[in-house]
Write a protein that holds these residues in place. Structure first.
Motif, short mmCIF file in Angstrom:
data_model
loop_
_atom_site.label_atom_id
_atom_site.label_comp_id
_atom_site.label_asym_id
_atom_site.label_seq_id
_atom_site.Cartn_x
_atom_site.Cartn_y
_atom_site.Cartn_z
N ASN A 150 0.45 -1.14 -0.08
CA ASN A 150 -0.13 0.25 -0.21
C ASN A 150 0.71 1.42 -0.40
O ASN A 150 0.75 1.93 0.86
CB ASN A 150 -0.93 0.01 1.08
N ASP A 151 2.37 1.19 -0.88
CA ASP A 151 3.23 2.59 -0.45
C ASP A 151 3.55 2.74 0.41
O ASP A 151 2.95 4.18 0.40
CB ASP A 151 2.62 3.35 -1.55
N ALA A 152 3.22 2.25 1.64
CA ALA A 152 3.98 2.70 3.13
C ALA A 152 5.31 2.47 3.30
O ALA A 152 5.60 1.18 2.83
CB ALA A 152 3.27 2.42 3.74
N LYS A 153 5.64 2.63 4.26
CA LYS A 153 6.93 1.85 5.00
C LYS A 153 6.81 1.94 6.13
O LYS A 153 6.26 2.33 7.18
CB LYS A 153 8.40 3.53 4.55
N LEU A 154 7.66 0.48 6.63
CA LEU A 154 6.97 -0.29 8.15
C LEU A 154 8.03 0.20 8.64
O LEU A 154 10.11 0.35 8.56
CB LEU A 154 6.95 -1.71 7.75
N LEU A 155 8.27 1.23 9.73
CA LEU A 155 9.19 1.69 10.60
C LEU A 155 9.30 1.19 11.85
O LEU A 155 10.87 0.76 12.79
CB LEU A 155 9.02 3.02 11.24
N GLY A 156 9.38 -0.05 12.20
CA GLY A 156 9.02 -0.45 13.56
C GLY A 156 7.69 -1.47 13.82
O GLY A 156 6.56 -1.18 13.40
N ALA A 157 7.79 -2.40 13.95
CA ALA A 157 6.52 -3.17 14.28
C ALA A 157 7.35 -4.12 15.74
O ALA A 157 8.29 -5.11 16.15
CB ALA A 157 6.59 -4.20 13.37
N PHE A 158 6.37 -4.62 17.06
CA PHE A 158 6.93 -5.60 18.10
C PHE A 158 5.38 -6.20 18.35
O PHE A 158 4.47 -5.44 18.37
CB PHE A 158 6.99 -4.47 19.07
N ILE A 159 6.55 -6.85 18.92
CA ILE A 159 4.83 -8.32 20.19
C ILE A 159 3.96 -7.43 21.48
O ILE A 159 4.91 -7.14 22.51
CB ILE A 159 4.73 -9.49 20.04
N SER A 160 2.90 -6.77 21.39
CA SER A 160 2.58 -5.70 22.55
C SER A 160 2.09 -6.38 23.44
O SER A 160 1.67 -5.95 24.63
CB SER A 160 1.90 -4.58 21.91
N LYS A 161 1.25 -7.84 22.45
CA LYS A 161 0.27 -8.92 23.78
C LYS A 161 0.46 -9.55 23.71
O LYS A 161 -0.06 -10.44 22.28
CB LYS A 161 -0.90 -7.85 24.19
N ASN A 162 0.51 -10.70 24.11
CA ASN A 162 -0.46 -11.93 24.09
C ASN A 162 -1.32 -12.89 24.86
O ASN A 162 -0.92 -12.37 26.55
CB ASN A 162 1.36 -13.02 23.73
N GLU A 163 -2.04 -13.29 24.69
CA GLU A 163 -3.23 -13.04 25.46
C GLU A 163 -4.55 -14.14 24.73
O GLU A 163 -5.08 -13.84 23.96
CB GLU A 163 -3.89 -12.40 26.32
N ASN A 164 -5.04 -15.37 25.56
CA ASN A 164 -5.98 -16.12 25.08
C ASN A 164 -5.84 -16.47 23.66
O ASN A 164 -6.89 -16.56 22.57
CB ASN A 164 -7.46 -15.23 25.48
N ASP A 165 -4.48 -17.05 23.33
CA ASP A 165 -4.61 -17.40 21.79
C ASP A 165 -4.07 -16.19 20.82
O ASP A 165 -3.83 -16.59 19.28
CB ASP A 165 -5.26 -18.84 21.61
N LEU A 166 -4.19 -14.80 21.72
CA LEU A 166 -4.25 -13.61 20.38
C LEU A 166 -3.00 -12.81 20.69
O LEU A 166 -2.75 -12.52 21.57
CB LEU A 166 -5.55 -12.85 20.83
N THR A 167 -2.74 -12.46 20.15
CA THR A 167 -1.38 -11.37 19.31
C THR A 167 -1.92 -10.06 19.06
O THR A 167 -2.64 -10.36 17.71
CB THR A 167 -0.42 -12.30 18.53
N GLN A 168 -0.85 -9.41 20.03
CA GLN A 168 -1.74 -7.66 19.39
C GLN A 168 -0.32 -7.08 19.33
O GLN A 168 0.67 -8.09 19.59
CB GLN A 168 -1.53 -6.77 20.17
N ILE A 169 -0.34 -6.99 17.87
CA ILE A 169 1.05 -6.21 17.15
C ILE A 169 1.16 -4.93 17.34
O ILE A 169 -0.23 -4.68 16.67
CB ILE A 169 1.75 -6.73 15.74
N THR A 170 2.47 -4.15 17.82
CA THR A 170 1.89 -2.21 17.61
C THR A 170 2.75 -2.20 16.27
O THR A 170 4.54 -2.70 16.22
CB THR A 170 2.55 -1.66 18.89
N LEU A 171 2.16 -1.67 15.71
CA LEU A 171 3.54 -0.77 13.96
C LEU A 171 3.75 0.78 14.22
O LEU A 171 2.63 1.05 14.20
CB LEU A 171 2.32 -1.22 13.12
N LYS A 172 4.65 0.81 13.45
CA LYS A 172 4.68 2.15 13.16
C LYS A 172 5.12 2.09 12.09
O LYS A 172 5.83 1.60 11.53
CB LYS A 172 5.67 3.28 14.23
N ILE A 173 3.88 3.10 11.19
CA ILE A 173 3.49 3.14 9.65
C ILE A 173 4.47 4.55 9.28
O ILE A 173 3.50 5.56 9.62
CB ILE A 173 2.48 2.44 9.02
N GLY A 174 5.41 4.99 8.11
CA GLY A 174 5.42 6.02 7.82
C GLY A 174 5.39 6.32 6.53
O GLY A 174 4.60 5.79 5.66
#
Length: 218
Positions: A150-174
């Motif tokens: 989608n013509d964007a840059k991924l500046l960073g990503a990390f797993i911010s939460k793991n709970e009940n077999d679900l994972t949350q990922i925090t992204l910084k998009i520029g």
């Protein structure tokens, strides 16, 4: 700048012969969470401020060595590993040992945080996006593909939460608005937990539009 340039050695480690009241005095003068303990130049671990104030002031450190916490990092450790060590041990001072296990000083949490704040994740303009998917259903390669297609840059990503077999990922998009990317993630089965930029703007716009419609219909 090499991380070991942030090593500080202006705090004299205590020894098993040190009295608890001496440590209590040090903690009153400083804002550190822990004090390193050395015996014959061998690092034993750290005593926390919380524990020190629970002991009798006349006791020697040798009598309370059971409370020593043995955390440390190497002088060759990467800054992200050092930051993780701070988080895992709930401290603001991190002893540093060399390859021969010799104590050479400590890192301050504030110095390591300042390095983190200088990374593109924080310093570059862009939007923050938190997405969620099943632990076994997502991949970082897929996330990168969605963002970059989608013509964007991924500046960073990390797993911010793991709970009940679900994972949350925090992204910084520029380099792009988030609205198109939000739609793409939804198509790939990701749940949008929060998106700060275009998504917030669109939500606010819809709320104002609804208010205007209500006002005009009065």
């Amino acid at each position: 700048m090499p991380l070991n340039q942030f090593i500080i050695n202006d705090l004299n480690p205590s020894s098993p012969k040190t009295l608890v009241e001496e440590l209590q005095t040090v903690f009153k003068q400083l804002t550190y969470s822990h004090i390193p303990i050395l015996k014959d130049q061998v690092y034993l671990g750290c005593l926390s401020e919380t524990d020190v104030y629970c002991f009798e002031s006349h006791q020697a450190v040798s009598e309370v060595l059971y409370a020593v916490e043995g955390f440390f990092v190497r002088d060759s450790s990467l800054w992200l590993d050092v930051l993780e060590a701070f988080a895992q041990n709930n401290c603001n001072i991190m002893p540093v040992l060399d390859a021969e296990n010799k104590y050479i000083g400590y890192y301050q949490l504030s110095d390591i945080i300042s390095l983190f704040n200088k990374t593109p994740f924080f310093s570059e303009p862009g939007g923050i996006l938190v997405i969620e998917k099943g632990q076994n259903d997502f991949s970082f390669s897929e996330i990168s593909q969605i963002v970059e297609s989608n013509d964007a840059k991924l500046l960073g990503a990390f797993i911010s939460k793991n709970e009940n077999d679900l994972t949350q990922i925090t992204l910084k998009i520029g380099d792009s608005g988030l609205s198109t990317i939000l739609q793409a993630f939804r198509r790939y089965g990701y749940t949008i937990i929060s998106g700060h930029e275009d998504d917030t703007f669109l939500r606010t716009l819809k709320e104002r539009s609804a208010y205007l419609d209500t006002y005009l219909n009065l």
